[in-house]
Design a protein around this motif. Structure first.
Motif, PDB file in Angstrom:
ATOM      1  N   ILE A   1       6.018  -7.296   4.979  1.00  0.00           N
ATOM      2  CA  ILE A   1       5.572  -5.926   4.718  1.00  0.00           C
ATOM      3  C   ILE A   1       4.311  -6.004   3.874  1.00  0.00           C
TER       4      ILE A   1
ATOM      5  N   SER B   1       4.155   2.903   4.393  1.00  0.00           N
ATOM      6  CA  SER B   1       3.463   3.790   5.327  1.00  0.00           C
ATOM      7  C   SER B   1       2.696   4.909   4.632  1.00  0.00           C
TER       8      SER B   1
ATOM      9  N   LEU C   1       9.389   0.087   4.435  1.00  0.00           N
ATOM     10  CA  LEU C   1       8.453   0.586   5.451  1.00  0.00           C
ATOM     11  C   LEU C   1       8.031   2.017   5.124  1.00  0.00           C
TER      12      LEU C   1
ATOM     13  N   TYR D   1       3.766  -3.946   9.137  1.00  0.00           N
ATOM     14  CA  TYR D   1       5.180  -4.272   8.980  1.00  0.00           C
ATOM     15  C   TYR D   1       5.600  -5.066  10.215  1.00  0.00           C
TER      16      TYR D   1
END
Length: 418
Positions: free
Chosen positions: A42, A18, A14, A25
């Motif tokens: 993801i 990001s 994650l 996610y």
């Protein structure tokens, strides 16, 4: 891999995802779910994108799906209702500016199922890159000044006005929501999401980033899924605060299970969902798989029912989504009149709240959640928002409804005040 290793990988993945302009996610937090195909997905990096305002959003999504039979992730805002029903408009300011409908085809996609990692799309070396990441404990936010759109007195007065509509027979049940918000808010979205899911791990939680806009969600509710030719919806209606005392907690759980008021609220929405599904179903296949199931989460017990049907071969799955949108658990019954009253009495634009985000697979399966128990944040305008609400019926006690709102807000409040 062990669960501990998987959890570490998810956190690192994650963090890695990001850093991209867009990412989605989705994490079930190890909750067992017979309708779900993945424990965690993801998706990050943008190969293609669809952004459409209300008007022809669903038809545009259908065309996008037909032209690109690939994995795609995205959101459906509550305000797409205006494309489905002819509603009177009560203009409300929009400080968050999320799109009405947005989907992207990811460059990279990782799936986790049964503690096994699979690279579905993208660089096969991505796992080793993710494992190299170092995780730092970051502060989630500065102190925020959180305000409410209603005073307690105003909220109680609105509940009585809504009950008057119920007594008149306009609606049987209406979902009424209020907004908590902060202006000039500066938060770390990733750290805030991690804190939220530590406090409240839920089966349909997710982190969605669209450049400078974020959904940080700890939702426990599924809107609609499709596996093969089967559609399943799992509306939540019925909430009870948990106790730290084991015996008392069991009593609370049993009280919720046997509550005639909560059952009445739940069955009204079950009937609404059954009606919505008939628009897309093979005749005679709509059925209630579970009625009044009680499920336990860290802060609350919830009453959840499951309704399914066989999708008609004459109905496109995007139309099946449209036929059930917005979800009955967040509107009320009858649906159209409930949405009209929501527009009239709520003070905030719902936008993404009580909408949905999730995924569509290349073969037309999908899974979408309900955006509740979620923080919405625009990093450019520095506006932060979350909304909470409850089902108002003839039996509703205004004070208790207000307390239930505060209970639902408690997990988010505890995270934002860290």
């Amino acid at each position: 891999m062990t669960k501990e290793q998987i959890n570490t990988f998810k956190e690192k993945a994650l963090t890695y995802a990001s850093n991209f302009d867009v990412c989605c996610y989705l994490d079930s937090h190890h909750y067992q779910d017979k309708y779900g195909k993945h424990d965690c997905l993801i998706a990050f990096g943008k190969e293609k994108e669809l952004i459409v305002p209300t008007g022809n959003a669903f038809s545009s999504l259908k065309n996008f799906v037909e032209e690109n039979q690939e994995w795609m992730f995205g959101l459906l805002a509550y305000d797409l209702k205006d494309e489905i029903e002819n509603l009177d408009h009560f203009k409300k300011e929009d400080f968050l500016a999320f799109p009405d409908l947005w989907f992207f085809i990811p460059t990279h996609l990782i799936s986790i199922k049964d503690d096994r990692i699979q690279i579905i799309k993208g660089d096969k070396e991505i796992v080793s890159k993710i494992l190299e990441i170092s995780i730092f404990k970051e502060k989630s936010n500065d102190d925020l000044s959180i305000q409410q759109k209603f005073t307690k007195e105003e909220y109680l007065n609105h509940i009585e006005k809504i009950k008057h509509h119920i007594k008149r027979g306009d609606v049987y049940e209406m979902n009424f929501c209020q907004e908590f918000f902060a202006k000039n808010a500066i938060i770390n979205p990733l750290a805030t999401y991690k804190s939220l899911t530590e406090v409240s791990p839920t089966p349909f939680s997710g982190f969605l980033k669209i450049e400078n806009k974020f959904i940080l969600s700890a939702t426990p509710e599924r809107f609609l899924s499709k596996r093969g030719n089967m559609l399943t919806s799992q509306p939540i209606k019925g909430t009870a605060k948990r106790s730290k005392d084991e015996a008392e907690d069991l009593t609370i759980k049993n009280t919720l299970k046997n509550s005639k008021k909560e059952q009445a609220e739940n069955v009204m929405i079950v009937d609404l969902v059954r009606n919505d599904l008939t628009k897309s179903a093979v005749k005679g296949t709509v059925k209630v798989d579970e009625l009044f199931g009680i499920y336990t989460f860290p802060q609350v017990h919830q009453m959840i029912s499951s309704i399914s049907c066989e999708l008609s071969p004459n109905v496109h799955f995007v139309d099946a989504i449209k036929n059930t949108f917005p979800m009955g658990s967040m509107t009320g019954a009858p649906k159209l009149r409930a949405m009209q009253l929501i527009d009239q009495y709520e003070r905030s634009k719902r936008g993404v709240y009580s909408g949905s985000f999730g995924y569509i697979t290349p073969d037309g399966d999908f899974d979408f959640n309900v955006v509740i128990r979620s923080i919405l944040y625009n990093a450019e305008t520095r506006y932060l928002s979350f909304q909470v609400g409850g089902a108002i019926t003839y039996e509703s006690d205004a004070e208790k409804e207000y307390e239930e709102c505060l209970l639902k807000a408690s997990a988010i409040m505890s995270v934002l005040k860290k």
